[in-house]
Design an enzyme around this catalytic site. Structure first.
Site, PDB file in Angstrom:
ATOM      1  N   GLY A  51       0.826  -1.225   0.000  1.00  0.00           N
ATOM      2  CA  GLY A  51       0.000   0.000   0.000  1.00  0.00           C
ATOM      3  C   GLY A  51       0.848   1.258   0.000  1.00  0.00           C
ATOM      4  O   GLY A  51       0.444   2.298   0.524  1.00  0.00           O
ATOM      5  N   GLY A  91      -0.424   4.788  -1.170  1.00  0.00           N
ATOM      6  CA  GLY A  91      -1.550   5.401  -0.476  1.00  0.00           C
ATOM      7  C   GLY A  91      -1.143   6.642   0.307  1.00  0.00           C
ATOM      8  O   GLY A  91       0.005   7.102   0.230  1.00  0.00           O
ATOM      9  N   GLN A  92      -2.093   7.177   1.075  1.00  0.00           N
ATOM     10  CA  GLN A  92      -1.845   8.423   1.808  1.00  0.00           C
ATOM     11  C   GLN A  92      -0.665   8.280   2.770  1.00  0.00           C
ATOM     12  O   GLN A  92       0.258   9.095   2.765  1.00  0.00           O
ATOM     13  CB  GLN A  92      -3.107   8.835   2.589  1.00  0.00           C
ATOM     14  N   ASP A 127      -0.605  -7.385  -5.083  1.00  0.00           N
ATOM     15  CA  ASP A 127      -1.982  -7.478  -4.606  1.00  0.00           C
ATOM     16  C   ASP A 127      -1.914  -8.327  -3.340  1.00  0.00           C
ATOM     17  O   ASP A 127      -1.585  -9.525  -3.408  1.00  0.00           O
ATOM     18  CB  ASP A 127      -2.855  -8.139  -5.682  1.00  0.00           C
ATOM     19  N   TYR A 187     -15.459  -1.729   8.150  1.00  0.00           N
ATOM     20  CA  TYR A 187     -14.055  -1.364   8.375  1.00  0.00           C
ATOM     21  C   TYR A 187     -13.640  -1.741   9.807  1.00  0.00           C
ATOM     22  O   TYR A 187     -12.590  -2.356  10.025  1.00  0.00           O
ATOM     23  CB  TYR A 187     -13.910   0.144   8.148  1.00  0.00           C
ATOM     24  N   LYS A 241     -10.846  -4.300  11.252  1.00  0.00           N
ATOM     25  CA  LYS A 241      -9.715  -3.818  12.063  1.00  0.00           C
ATOM     26  C   LYS A 241      -9.601  -4.596  13.375  1.00  0.00           C
ATOM     27  O   LYS A 241      -8.496  -4.921  13.816  1.00  0.00           O
ATOM     28  CB  LYS A 241      -9.863  -2.307  12.319  1.00  0.00           C
ATOM     29  N   ILE A 248      -5.735  10.770   9.860  1.00  0.00           N
ATOM     30  CA  ILE A 248      -4.405  11.331   9.567  1.00  0.00           C
ATOM     31  C   ILE A 248      -4.560  12.502   8.594  1.00  0.00           C
ATOM     32  O   ILE A 248      -5.153  12.359   7.524  1.00  0.00           O
ATOM     33  CB  ILE A 248      -3.472  10.260   8.953  1.00  0.00           C
TER      34      ILE A 248
END
Ligand code: NAD
Ligand code: SER
Length: 326
Positions: free
Chosen positions: A8, A11-12, A53, A142, A146, A172
Site C-alpha cells: 500500500g 496510499g496516503q 496485490d 471497516y 480492524k 491522519i
C-alpha cells in the site's frame, strides 16, 4: 530492520512512510509496492518498486524472498467509507491480505507493522479517554476488519512468535498524497478547499468530535514503535495513539485565524456520519507513552499553520487519489 517491504506504498500514509524509511534505512533497503496504480514518480525513481496485490500470497512472498525482507509495513487496506460501500472486498483485502502477510512473515521470520484504527471501536466503547483495553464492538465493516486484524496479529505473536506491532491511528491529516476514502477525509479536504475557494461544505455535522494526527507524527509513531525495545512492550499491537481531538467547527475556527473569510457549510452524508458517531471522541494513549515513549510533536495550532503553508507552496501540483478500486 535491514530490508523493509511496504504494501500500500502509493496510499496516503504509504507514500510518505516509504520516503521516511528510505531516508533512515537507505533507498535500496526499502521496497515499495502498490496494487496497480502508477506510483508517484519519486517512489519509482528512488529504490525498488513492485506491484503486489495483498490478496495474492505468492506476490507478497516473491518480494520477501527476492529482497531477503526482514520487516513488512503492511499498509494496504480499504478505508472506512470505501469498506462500507464494498464490504466483501474490504474483508478480502483487510483481513485476507493481512492473513497472507502474517503467513509469509511466519515462514520467513519477518516483523510486521499493521495499523489498526479508531474505527476498531464502536458505540458501546467509552467515547471519552477511550482506554487501551476496552469494549470493541464496531458497527462498520471497516471496524470489523480492524478488530479482526488486531486479533490476528495478537495470535501470530502468541502462537508463532511473529514480531507483530501496530497502532490505532486516528484520522491522519496530510498534504502530500490524497486520502483514500475514509470518514475523516474532511479534515484534509477542508484545507484544500479553504485555500482554493475560501469555503467548504462538510459531510459531517459541526460538532462531530474525532481524534486526529498530523502525518509527521503518524510516521514517527510507526518507526518508533518498530524500533522500540520488545521487552518494554506489553501490548504490541493496536496501541492507542492520538494528537488532537477536533470537530469540523473547531477546525474551521482554527483555519479562520489564517483565512478570516473562510466559511463552512454542512450537507450531511448519513453513512459517514453514522460511522463517525460510532467512533470515540478522544483516545487515552497512556500505554503508548509508557511503553515506547510516544508523544506527538504537532497540536491543532501547529498542524494548521504547517498544512496551510505547505499546501500554499504546493498549489498547482494536483494529484488524484489512487484508492478507488474498479
Ligand atoms: P490509502 O487508502 O490511502 O492507501 C491504501 C492503499 O492500499 C492504496 O494505495 C490502495 O491502492 C492499496 N490497496 C487496496 N487494495 C489492495 C490490495 N488488494 N493489495 C495491495 N494494495 C491494495 O490508506 P492509508 O490512509 O494510507 O492507510 C494505510 C493504513 O492505515 C490502512 O490500514 C488504514 O486502515 C490505516 N489507517 C489510516 C488512517 C488515515 O486516516 N489515513 C487512519 C487510521 C488507520
Ligand atoms: N481515517 C480512517 C477512516 O476514516 C480512520 O481509520 O477510515
Amino acid at each position: 530492520m535491514r530490508s523493509i517491504s511496504i504494501t500500500g506504498a502509493t496510499g496516503q500514509i504509504g507514500t510518505e512512510l516509504t520516503m521516511a524509511l528510505r531516508e533512515r534505512y537507505g533507498d535500496d533497503n526499502v521496497i515499495a509496492s502498490g496494487l496497480k496504480n502508477i506510483p508517484d514518480a519519486v517512489l519509482r525513481s528512488v529504490g525498488h518498486f513492485h506491484f503486489i496485490d495483498c490478496t495474492q500470497r505468492d506476490q507478497i512472498e516473491k518480494v520477501v524472498k527476492k529482497h531477503k525482507v526482514d520487516t513488512i509495513f503492511h499498509l494496504a487496506a480499504l478505508l472506512s467509507a470505501v469498506a462500507e460501500d464494498k464490504p466483501t472486498l474490504a474483508w478480502e483485502v483487510n483481513v485476507g491480505g493481512l492473513y497472507n502477510v502474517l503467513e509469509v512473515a511466519r515462514e520467513y521470520g519477518c516483523a510486521v507493522f499493521t495499523p489498526s484504527s479508531i474505527g476498531a471501536f464502536g458505540p458501546s466503547t467509552p467515547a471519552e479517554m477511550t482506554p487501551q483495553d476496552t469494549i470493541q464492538r464496531p458497527t462498520s465493516m471497516y471496524g470489523v476488519t480492524k478488530v479482526s486484524g488486531e486479533l490476528l496479529c495478537d495470535y501470530y505473536h502468541a502462537r508463532f512468535g511473529v514480531d507483530t506491532r501496530g497502532v490505532r491511528y486516528p484520522g491522519i491529516i496530510s498534504y502530500k498524497a490524497p486520502p483514500g476514502g475514509g470518514t475523516t477525509d474532511y479534515a484534509i479536504e477542508i484545507f484544500t478547499s479553504a485555500l482554493a475557494h475560501k469555503k467548504y461544505t462538510c459531510y459531517l455535522k459541526a460538532d462531530t468530535m474525532l481524534d486526529m494526527m498530523y502525518m509527521p507524527d503518524a510516521l514517527k509513531a510507526a518507526i518508533d514503535l518498530m524500533e522500540a525495545d520488545a521487552n518494554r512492550l506489553s501490548h504490541r499491537n493496536a496501541f492507542n495513539v492520538t494528537a488532537m481531538s477536533v470537530t469540523p467547527e473547531i477546525l474551521a475556527a482554527e483555519i479562520r485565524k489564517h483565512i478570516p473569510e473562510f466559511e463552512i457549510t454542512y450537507e450531511i452524508d448519513p453513512v459517514r456520519q453514522a460511522i463517525a458517531d460510532s467512533w470515540p471522541d478522544k483516545l487515552d494513549d497512556t500505554c503508548a507513552r509508557k511503553e515506547w515513549n510516544w508523544a506527538p510533536d504537532y497540536d491543532l495550532n501547529s498542524m494548521t499553520a504547517d498544512m496551510l503553508r505547505n499546501l500554499s507552496d504546493n498549489a498547482g501540483q494536483g494529484r488524484t487519489s489512487d484508492a478507488c478500486l474498479t
